[in-house]
Enzyme design. Structure first.
Site, PDB file in Angstrom:
ATOM      1  N   SER A  11       0.818  -1.219   0.000  1.00  0.00           N
ATOM      2  CA  SER A  11       0.000   0.000   0.000  1.00  0.00           C
ATOM      3  C   SER A  11       0.847   1.263   0.000  1.00  0.00           C
ATOM      4  CB  SER A  11      -0.936   0.011   1.216  1.00  0.00           C
ATOM      5  OG  SER A  11      -0.199   0.077   2.428  1.00  0.00           O
ATOM      6  N   SER A 140      18.015  -6.386   3.511  1.00  0.00           N
ATOM      7  CA  SER A 140      18.442  -5.006   3.722  1.00  0.00           C
ATOM      8  C   SER A 140      19.954  -4.966   3.841  1.00  0.00           C
ATOM      9  CB  SER A 140      17.814  -4.468   5.019  1.00  0.00           C
ATOM     10  OG  SER A 140      18.420  -3.268   5.439  1.00  0.00           O
ATOM     11  N   TYR A 153      16.468  -5.825  13.926  1.00  0.00           N
ATOM     12  CA  TYR A 153      16.189  -5.710  12.489  1.00  0.00           C
ATOM     13  C   TYR A 153      17.250  -6.436  11.664  1.00  0.00           C
ATOM     14  CZ  TYR A 153      14.975  -3.366   8.068  1.00  0.00           C
ATOM     15  OH  TYR A 153      14.609  -3.084   6.765  1.00  0.00           O
TER      16      TYR A 153
END
Length: 241
Positions: A11, A140, A153
């Protein structure tokens, strides 16, 4: 062949740009969102204006039962996907000595748990239908080299790399490719609070990347031209080591 691609977290940001880029290249899109229905509906409208079909799934990728139910019902009604792009993820940054248990659990369960929760209901139907499909995960730069304040993360994104490589070996004989895209510092909401001058110091190219530059690589990895590429981690990071 109907080439429909499920993109989690589509989105906004990289997911949205990927959805639109793929639609321009002839793919039908299954959009996914967790919280922002209005944004998902807006992307759906843009895709349909490009002449492609789009539908929307709503679930939290860390909630296994809900993800499984929504995905299985969608496959039952519409058929199995040609491709899956695992884009959705979160960051809850904090230095490790004072990191809260909830910050660790939320990031690991969402980013790494989401790999299992989304792909598990999809892989067997893809095999059974003999789809020579494409699975693309997003890691990442933090998963490759680590980053201060992002132990949670970095761990989740490094785990995605390992999971991608292992799954690629299991699915290679089926003609299903599994690759990982590892963006660097990309112009999204995730970097909005970082001063631009600080960002440029980190990047040899002295600029941030764009979501389109990530989307174009994903588009290539979904293509027939990429059918002999699997188990790879490809960085889009402006030269960051």
């Amino acid at each position: 062949m109907d080439k429909t691609v499920l993109i989690t977290g589509s989105s906004r940001g990289i997911g949205k740009e990927t959805a639109l880029y793929l639609a321009k290249n002839g793919y039908n899109i299954v959009l996914h969102y967790k919280n922002n229905l209005d944004s998902a509906l807006s992307v759906k409208k843009e895709i349909e204006a490009l002449g492609q079909t789009a539908r929307i799934l709503n679930f939290d990728i860390k909630e296994r039962y809900d993800a499984k139910t929504k995905i299985e019902n969608d496959i039952k009604e519409h058929g199995i996907y040609y491709g899956v792009v695992l884009n959705a993820g979160i960051a809850e940054d904090n230095v490790f000595p004072v990191m809260e248990d909830s910050e660790w659990d939320e990031v690991i369960n969402t980013n790494l748990g989401g790999f299992y929760n989304v792909l598990k209901p999809i892989i067997m139907p893809m095999i059974e239908k003999r789809i020579k499909g494409r699975i693309i995960t997003l890691s990442s730069i933090s998963g490759l080299k680590g980053n201060r304040g992002q132990v949670n993360y970095s761990a989740s994104k490094a785990g995605i790399i390992g999971a991608t490589k292992a799954l690629s070996l299991e699915l290679a004989k089926r003609g299903i490719t599994v690759n990982c895209v590892a963006p660097g510092i990309i112009e999204t909401d995730m970097i909005k609070d970082i001063p631009p001058d600080e960002i440029k110091k980190l990047i040899p190219m002295k600029r941030t990347g764009t979501p389109r530059e990530v989307a174009s690589l994903i588009n290539y990895l979904l293509s027939e031209d990429a059918s002999y590429i699997t188990g790879q981690v490809i960085s889009v990071n402006g030269g960051m080591a």
